[in-house]
Design an enzyme around this catalytic site. Structure first.
Site, PDB file in Angstrom:
ATOM      1  N   PRO A   1      24.151 -10.718  11.732  1.00  0.00           N
ATOM      2  CG  PRO A   1      23.709 -11.970   9.836  1.00  0.00           C
ATOM      3  CD  PRO A   1      23.222 -11.721  11.213  1.00  0.00           C
ATOM      4  CD  GLU A   2      24.404  -4.708  13.543  1.00  0.00           C
ATOM      5  OE1 GLU A   2      24.185  -3.773  12.738  1.00  0.00           O
ATOM      6  OE2 GLU A   2      23.782  -4.838  14.607  1.00  0.00           O
TER       7      GLU A   2
ATOM      8  NE  ARG B   1      17.956 -16.902  16.962  1.00  0.00           N
ATOM      9  CZ  ARG B   1      18.450 -16.103  17.889  1.00  0.00           C
ATOM     10  NH1 ARG B   1      18.103 -14.845  17.913  1.00  0.00           N
ATOM     11  NH2 ARG B   1      19.299 -16.553  18.774  1.00  0.00           N
TER      12      ARG B   1
END
Length: 268
Positions: A2-3, A110
């Site tokens: 996600p940017e 993660r």
DNA sequence: CTTTCAGCCTGACGGC
DNA sequence: TGCCGTCAGGCTGAAA
């Protein structure tokens, strides 16, 4: 990963179904994220009301009538709104049950993200630089802070104390568009070139956010999982391939532990 | 002060 | 087919 545009789209997408809802309960299935999920969060936030949902940097801030959540999606996080009877997926670590019967579900394989509650200001927001799309972020701002700095210009624009939300992909792309070699020392770049760089950072992020608006993920049918935007990338992930501008072979170096791809001929 | 870097973590991928 | 090593990456805080 996600940017900033994905975080913005997420915040805008979930906000209408969160604002003014009461939190029926929170279930934390795994509190070991980047930082442990706030202790006792289940009892603290029960029955609180959600006031606003907004983005700051790559954080999502959920303001309650008592305190606020600070949510980060890390490298692999996503939020989706499901119904109480929907089946959970592996890595669904936190769930917030709302009075409208939706369940905001945080998924993060993660576990680089976070889910923190505070009744005060969040310290993680303390030393953040300006938003890249704000007026205060421009070429002369960058140029002014760059004086005497010897780190690479790429590391410089990825430093969240300088400006937030410029991740590795967008740093690579903005430097390519601006014709600036990523390993150039930050302090040795002219005002003119910083003006171009700031302009390109803004336009690339704006285009991605706009695309997010049109791609408009549906956050209520379990598809909150991105689905990152189809990005037209000139250099990121293209090391060894031909430059789309001049056909030179794109090179890759590491700067500040991050892969940096550039064109020797187009970027000086 | 500035700069570098370890560490958090899992999934994807390549080699065998 | 599966095992194993490597890598990716945002971000902080400690070390240099």
């Amino acid at each position: 990963m996600p940017e900033l545009p994905e975080v913005e789209t997420t915040a805008v997408g979930i906000a209408p179904l969160l604002v003014n809802q009461r939190i029926k309960k929170i279930v934390v299935r795994n509190k070991q994220l980047r930082w442990p999920v706030t202790d006792q969060i289940e009892s603290i936030v029960k029955d609180l009301i959600i006031k606003t949902v907004k983005r700051r940097a790559k954080y999502i801030v959920v303001d309650l009538d008592h305190g606020s959540f600070l949510i980060h999606l890390g490298m692999s996080g996503s939020l989706r709104l499901i119904s109480e009877s929907d089946i959970l997926k592996k890595h669904d670590h936190v769930q917030m049950y709302l009075s409208n019967d939706y369940v905001l579900t945080y998924h993060d394989p993660r576990r680089f993200g976070c889910w923190l509650w505070s009744n005060d200001d969040h310290k993680l927001l303390d030393s953040l630089g300006p938003e890249p799309l704000s007026k205060s972020f421009d070429g002369s701002y960058l140029w002014g802070l760059s004086k005497g700095r010897k780190l690479s210009v790429k590391a410089f624009i990825m430093d969240s104390k300088i400006v937030v939300g410029v991740g590795n992909i967008y740093a690579n792309e903005a430097l390519f568009s601006s014709g600036i070699r990523p390993n150039r020392h930050a302090g040795r770049i002219s005002l003119k070139r910083y003006e171009l760089l700031a302009k390109n950072i803004k336009s690339i992020l704006t285009a991605a956010i706009k695309q997010g608006g049109t791609t408009l993920r549906d956050f209520t049918n379990g598809r909150g999982e991105p689905g990152y935007f189809e990005q037209s990338l000139n250099v990121y992930g293209r090391a060894g391939e031909k430059c789309l501008n001049c056909a030179s072979i794109l090179r890759e170096i590491r700067l500040g532990q991050r892969s940096s791809v550039f064109c020797m001929s187009c970027q000086q």
